[in-house]
Design a protein around this motif. Structure first.
Motif, PDB file in Angstrom:
ATOM      1  N   ASP A  27     -38.936 -28.432  -5.656  1.00 38.12           N
ATOM      2  CA  ASP A  27     -38.448 -27.067  -5.503  1.00 38.12           C
ATOM      3  C   ASP A  27     -39.360 -26.355  -4.511  1.00 38.12           C
ATOM      4  N   VAL A  28     -38.772 -25.652  -3.524  1.00 37.53           N
ATOM      5  CA  VAL A  28     -39.585 -25.102  -2.435  1.00 37.53           C
ATOM      6  C   VAL A  28     -40.555 -24.029  -2.912  1.00 37.53           C
ATOM      7  N   VAL A  29     -40.181 -23.254  -3.918  1.00 37.39           N
ATOM      8  CA  VAL A  29     -41.076 -22.209  -4.424  1.00 37.39           C
ATOM      9  C   VAL A  29     -42.140 -22.810  -5.333  1.00 37.39           C
ATOM     10  N   MET A  30     -41.736 -23.677  -6.241  1.00 39.65           N
ATOM     11  CA  MET A  30     -42.708 -24.325  -7.120  1.00 39.65           C
ATOM     12  C   MET A  30     -43.773 -25.059  -6.307  1.00 39.65           C
ATOM     13  N   HIS A  31     -43.372 -25.649  -5.195  1.00 42.51           N
ATOM     14  CA  HIS A  31     -44.299 -26.405  -4.371  1.00 42.51           C
ATOM     15  C   HIS A  31     -45.407 -25.502  -3.818  1.00 42.51           C
ATOM     16  N   LEU A  32     -45.042 -24.297  -3.374  1.00 45.34           N
ATOM     17  CA  LEU A  32     -46.051 -23.366  -2.877  1.00 45.34           C
ATOM     18  C   LEU A  32     -46.909 -22.817  -4.011  1.00 45.34           C
ATOM     19  N   LEU A  33     -46.282 -22.527  -5.150  1.00 45.87           N
ATOM     20  CA  LEU A  33     -47.028 -21.991  -6.284  1.00 45.87           C
ATOM     21  C   LEU A  33     -48.031 -23.001  -6.826  1.00 45.87           C
ATOM     22  N   HIS A  34     -47.707 -24.269  -6.716  1.00 41.78           N
ATOM     23  CA  HIS A  34     -48.560 -25.315  -7.275  1.00 41.78           C
ATOM     24  C   HIS A  34     -49.945 -25.325  -6.636  1.00 41.78           C
ATOM     25  N   ASP A  35     -50.042 -24.851  -5.397  1.00 47.09           N
ATOM     26  CA  ASP A  35     -51.319 -24.857  -4.692  1.00 47.09           C
ATOM     27  C   ASP A  35     -52.229 -23.703  -5.095  1.00 47.09           C
ATOM     28  N   LEU A  36     -51.711 -22.764  -5.890  1.00 47.65           N
ATOM     29  CA  LEU A  36     -52.508 -21.604  -6.311  1.00 47.65           C
ATOM     30  C   LEU A  36     -53.111 -21.823  -7.690  1.00 47.65           C
ATOM     31  N   PRO A  37     -54.265 -21.212  -7.965  1.00 45.13           N
ATOM     32  CA  PRO A  37     -54.780 -21.215  -9.341  1.00 45.13           C
ATOM     33  C   PRO A  37     -53.771 -20.555 -10.273  1.00 45.13           C
ATOM     34  N   LYS A  38     -53.687 -21.019 -11.515  1.00 45.45           N
ATOM     35  CA  LYS A  38     -52.670 -20.535 -12.439  1.00 45.45           C
ATOM     36  C   LYS A  38     -52.743 -19.027 -12.655  1.00 45.45           C
ATOM     37  N   ASP A  39     -53.960 -18.450 -12.629  1.00 41.71           N
ATOM     38  CA  ASP A  39     -54.082 -17.023 -12.898  1.00 41.71           C
ATOM     39  C   ASP A  39     -53.609 -16.160 -11.730  1.00 41.71           C
ATOM     40  N   GLN A  40     -53.280 -16.767 -10.582  1.00 38.45           N
ATOM     41  CA  GLN A  40     -52.797 -16.018  -9.427  1.00 38.45           C
ATOM     42  C   GLN A  40     -51.294 -16.168  -9.202  1.00 38.45           C
ATOM     43  N   ARG A  41     -50.666 -17.061  -9.928  1.00 39.36           N
ATOM     44  CA  ARG A  41     -49.271 -17.408  -9.616  1.00 39.36           C
ATOM     45  C   ARG A  41     -48.286 -16.278  -9.877  1.00 39.36           C
ATOM     46  N   ASN A  42     -48.452 -15.569 -10.993  1.00 42.06           N
ATOM     47  CA  ASN A  42     -47.512 -14.481 -11.283  1.00 42.06           C
ATOM     48  C   ASN A  42     -47.563 -13.405 -10.206  1.00 42.06           C
ATOM     49  N   GLY A  43     -48.768 -13.055  -9.751  1.00 39.38           N
ATOM     50  CA  GLY A  43     -48.908 -12.007  -8.755  1.00 39.38           C
ATOM     51  C   GLY A  43     -48.368 -12.397  -7.385  1.00 39.38           C
ATOM     52  N   LYS A  44     -48.381 -13.678  -7.082  1.00 40.47           N
ATOM     53  CA  LYS A  44     -47.935 -14.152  -5.770  1.00 40.47           C
ATOM     54  C   LYS A  44     -46.517 -14.718  -5.789  1.00 40.47           C
ATOM     55  N   ARG A  45     -45.919 -14.740  -6.953  1.00 40.52           N
ATOM     56  CA  ARG A  45     -44.646 -15.442  -7.139  1.00 40.52           C
ATOM     57  C   ARG A  45     -43.567 -14.997  -6.152  1.00 40.52           C
ATOM     58  N   MET A  46     -43.309 -13.691  -6.070  1.00 43.16           N
ATOM     59  CA  MET A  46     -42.208 -13.215  -5.233  1.00 43.16           C
ATOM     60  C   MET A  46     -42.551 -13.304  -3.741  1.00 43.16           C
ATOM     61  N   ASP A  47     -43.835 -13.101  -3.388  1.00 48.48           N
ATOM     62  CA  ASP A  47     -44.230 -13.256  -1.989  1.00 48.48           C
ATOM     63  C   ASP A  47     -43.999 -14.690  -1.521  1.00 48.48           C
ATOM     64  N   LEU A  48     -44.398 -15.641  -2.349  1.00 47.16           N
ATOM     65  CA  LEU A  48     -44.208 -17.042  -1.976  1.00 47.16           C
ATOM     66  C   LEU A  48     -42.739 -17.432  -2.035  1.00 47.16           C
ATOM     67  N   ALA A  49     -41.978 -16.830  -2.954  1.00 43.19           N
ATOM     68  CA  ALA A  49     -40.534 -17.092  -2.999  1.00 43.19           C
ATOM     69  C   ALA A  49     -39.867 -16.620  -1.707  1.00 43.19           C
ATOM     70  N   THR A  50     -40.286 -15.478  -1.202  1.00 41.24           N
ATOM     71  CA  THR A  50     -39.734 -14.960   0.058  1.00 41.24           C
ATOM     72  C   THR A  50     -40.087 -15.873   1.221  1.00 41.24           C
ATOM     73  N   GLU A  51     -41.335 -16.323   1.275  1.00 41.45           N
ATOM     74  CA  GLU A  51     -41.760 -17.241   2.338  1.00 41.45           C
ATOM     75  C   GLU A  51     -40.984 -18.554   2.274  1.00 41.45           C
ATOM     76  N   ALA A  52     -40.887 -19.117   1.081  1.00 41.65           N
ATOM     77  CA  ALA A  52     -40.200 -20.404   0.922  1.00 41.65           C
ATOM     78  C   ALA A  52     -38.712 -20.274   1.233  1.00 41.65           C
ATOM     79  N   ALA A  53     -38.099 -19.170   0.803  1.00 41.08           N
ATOM     80  CA  ALA A  53     -36.670 -18.977   1.042  1.00 41.08           C
ATOM     81  C   ALA A  53     -36.365 -18.858   2.526  1.00 41.08           C
ATOM     82  N   ALA A  54     -37.216 -18.140   3.264  1.00 40.53           N
ATOM     83  CA  ALA A  54     -37.002 -17.991   4.703  1.00 40.53           C
ATOM     84  C   ALA A  54     -37.084 -19.339   5.408  1.00 40.53           C
TER      85      ALA A  54
END
Length: 223
Positions: free
Chosen positions: A115-142
């Motif tokens: 999954d393109v979003v999960m793949h980007l989130l996987h590289d972040l520490p777990k405590d940062q994923r919620n805060g970066k979730r939508m930013d990375l979703a936007t990047e991955a979707a584009a």
């Protein structure tokens, strides 16, 4: 020829009494139930493979794109059906609405699909994923939409993420830890058509994966 239909769960009290089964609260169960519901409107040929795309609109309403019109079904009100064959030219600008399971293939020692979003989130520490979730979703979707366009005859001018969520694979009954999940992106934006034939072919096939679970249908209108 394609058809675009609006199906609404029957308001007959006999059908409404089954709402807990037809429209469950848990999302994975709901996707599975809805897939079976849509099949009931295309069940005339028991040998047929799925030749429709669909999306849930809420409150028992579904939009369905198909190569044959839906049949009468006791669980739906009479369908609202219209022919759907857009007349497109190179350079046409379209607004779109798309619910997609967006994935990509990773090549290495073993080829795997992610999954393109999960793949980007996987590289972040777990405590940062919620805060970066939508930013990375936007990047991955584009990035994903640009790849889709390069193969399907369009250029994305703008891609906006309305929502990103993950859903447990329908039918899974095991432990919560390690459960199989897939991501769903709700996208809007604008595209410019570069190859009308390629775009219409892909429009009929659908975008991304998990089409049986309400993903892949791109709704378009002129911008």
């Amino acid at each position: 020829m394609m058809y675009l239909s609006r199906l609404r769960l029957s308001r007959d009290p006999k059908v409404a009494a089954l709402n807990a089964l037809l429209d469950p609260t848990a999302e994975s169960e709901r996707l599975d139930a809805h897939h079976r519901l849509i099949w009931s409107a295309f069940a005339g040929d028991p040998q047929a493979t799925r030749d429709f795309l669909w999306r849930e609109e809420g409150q028992g309403v579904f939009l369905v794109q198909s190569v044959r019109p839906p049949e009468s079904s006791p669980v739906f009100d009479p369908p609202d059906v219209r022919e759907h064959l857009p007349d497109l030219r190179v350079g046409d600008r379209l607004s779109f609405l798309l619910r997609a399971n967006a994935t990509r293939d990773l090549r290495g020692e073993k080829r795997r699909r992610v999954d393109v979003v999960m793949h980007l989130l996987h590289d972040l520490p777990k405590d940062q994923r919620n805060g970066k979730r939508m930013d990375l979703a936007t990047e991955a979707a584009a990035q994903w939409m640009a790849g889709q366009g390069s193969r399907a005859g369009f250029v994305p001018d703008r891609t906006d993420v309305q929502d990103y969520r993950t859903v447990t694979l329908p039918g899974y009954k095991g432990r919560r830890r390690g459960e199989p999940r897939f991501g769903i992106l709700d996208l809007t934006g604008q595209i410019t058509v570069t190859d009308p034939d390629a775009f219409l072919q892909k429009l009929a096939q659908g975008f991304g994966r998990a089409k049986g679970f309400g993903c892949g249908l791109m709704l378009i209108r002129r911008a």
